[in-house]
Design an enzyme around this catalytic site. Structure first.
Site, short mmCIF file in Angstrom:
data_model
loop_
_atom_site.label_atom_id
_atom_site.label_comp_id
_atom_site.label_asym_id
_atom_site.label_seq_id
_atom_site.Cartn_x
_atom_site.Cartn_y
_atom_site.Cartn_z
N LYS A 42 0.85 -1.19 0.00
CA LYS A 42 0.00 0.00 0.00
C LYS A 42 0.89 1.25 0.00
O LYS A 42 1.95 1.25 0.61
CB LYS A 42 -0.90 0.01 1.23
CG LYS A 42 -1.89 1.15 1.28
CD LYS A 42 -2.61 1.31 2.60
CE LYS A 42 -3.15 0.07 3.21
NZ LYS A 42 -4.02 0.33 4.38
N LYS A 99 -7.01 -6.36 -2.49
CA LYS A 99 -8.00 -5.62 -1.71
C LYS A 99 -8.44 -4.41 -2.50
O LYS A 99 -7.61 -3.72 -3.09
CB LYS A 99 -7.40 -5.18 -0.38
CG LYS A 99 -7.02 -6.32 0.55
CD LYS A 99 -6.02 -5.86 1.61
CE LYS A 99 -6.49 -4.63 2.33
NZ LYS A 99 -5.42 -4.09 3.23
#
Length: 242
Positions: A42, A99
């Protein structure tokens, strides 16, 4: 074939596993060696679900080398039409799980198309500022998602427990188990949140800022804090097994 998740979606009573969000291959290897169960790619400079470049995620997967399950965020698509392309691009990196932010207005068709872009590997990210509709978990299962989690959209210092109390969080994790989905809880969590949240039934707890130097998610991870998080969750596991 993707690496199996380190837990059974239908399990109840087990202590959650640790997910740590990382911004590059070196951080990924460090937290994997420290004992994190899931290493999550991320970009902390780009908001709650900022996606890293595809090339960075590929190198991260290679660097981890199977030492931990890998996941990567695919961003926050504004509409259902953008959902599948975002997922497909990140799924092609070789990461174990993808995700992606899911909004209440996305159609069932858009959700199913996204799940088909990463079959058996897609986790929906829902935001605490906008609690999910009662039927959303069932819709995600029907579309082919493997899991769902709640995070915080705004990184302003408020933690997940500041926005949602234990009751709705426990109801969410129970709904996920009832529908055979993996569940996660995250959102500016601190080390002190581990024990109370571990009792709510989530399969994993997600961290970034709480494990960084100065508790700033844009700073580097603090090895001592990562080690403390690993040990705290292992202690929970030992108590549950006793």
């Amino acid at each position: 074939m993707s690496t199996p998740l380190p837990f059974d979606p239908a399990s109840a009573g087990a202590a959650p596993r640790l997910l740590v969000s990382v911004r590059d291959a070196e951080e990924a290897l460090a937290v994997a060696l420290a004992g994190a169960d899931l290493v999550d790619a991320k970009d902390p400079e780009r908001g709650a679900l900022g996606a890293l470049p595809v090339a960075t995620v590929r190198s991260l997967v290679v660097r981890v080398g199977g030492r931990a399950v890998t996941s990567a965020v695919a961003g926050e698509p504004a509409n259902g039409a953008d959902l599948s392309p975002c997922v497909a691009a990140m799924a092609a990196t070789g990461v174990d799980y993808v995700k992606v932010a899911v909004r209440a207005g996305f159609s069932d068709a858009a959700l199913a198309e996204a799940a088909a872009a990463a079959p058996g590997r897609l986790i929906a990210v829902l935001f605490a500022e906008h609690p999910p509709a009662p039927d959303l978990v069932a819709r995600l299962r029907g579309a082919g998602f493997v899991g769902a989690m709640i995070d915080t959209a705004t990184k302003d210092g408020r933690r997940l427990p500041d926005l949602l109390s234990a009751a709705p969080l426990a109801a969410f994790t129970q709904a996920c188990r009832d529908h055979g989905l993996v569940s996660g809880l995250a959102g500016s969590l601190a080390l002190t949140d581990i024990e109370p949240l571990a009792a709510l039934g989530a399969h994993y707890l997600g961290f970034r800022g709480g494990l960084c130097r100065g508790s700033d998610r844009t700073h580097g991870l603090d090895p001592a804090r990562v080690a403390e998080a690993v040990e705290t969750l292992r202690s929970c596991t030992r108590r549950n097994a006793a």
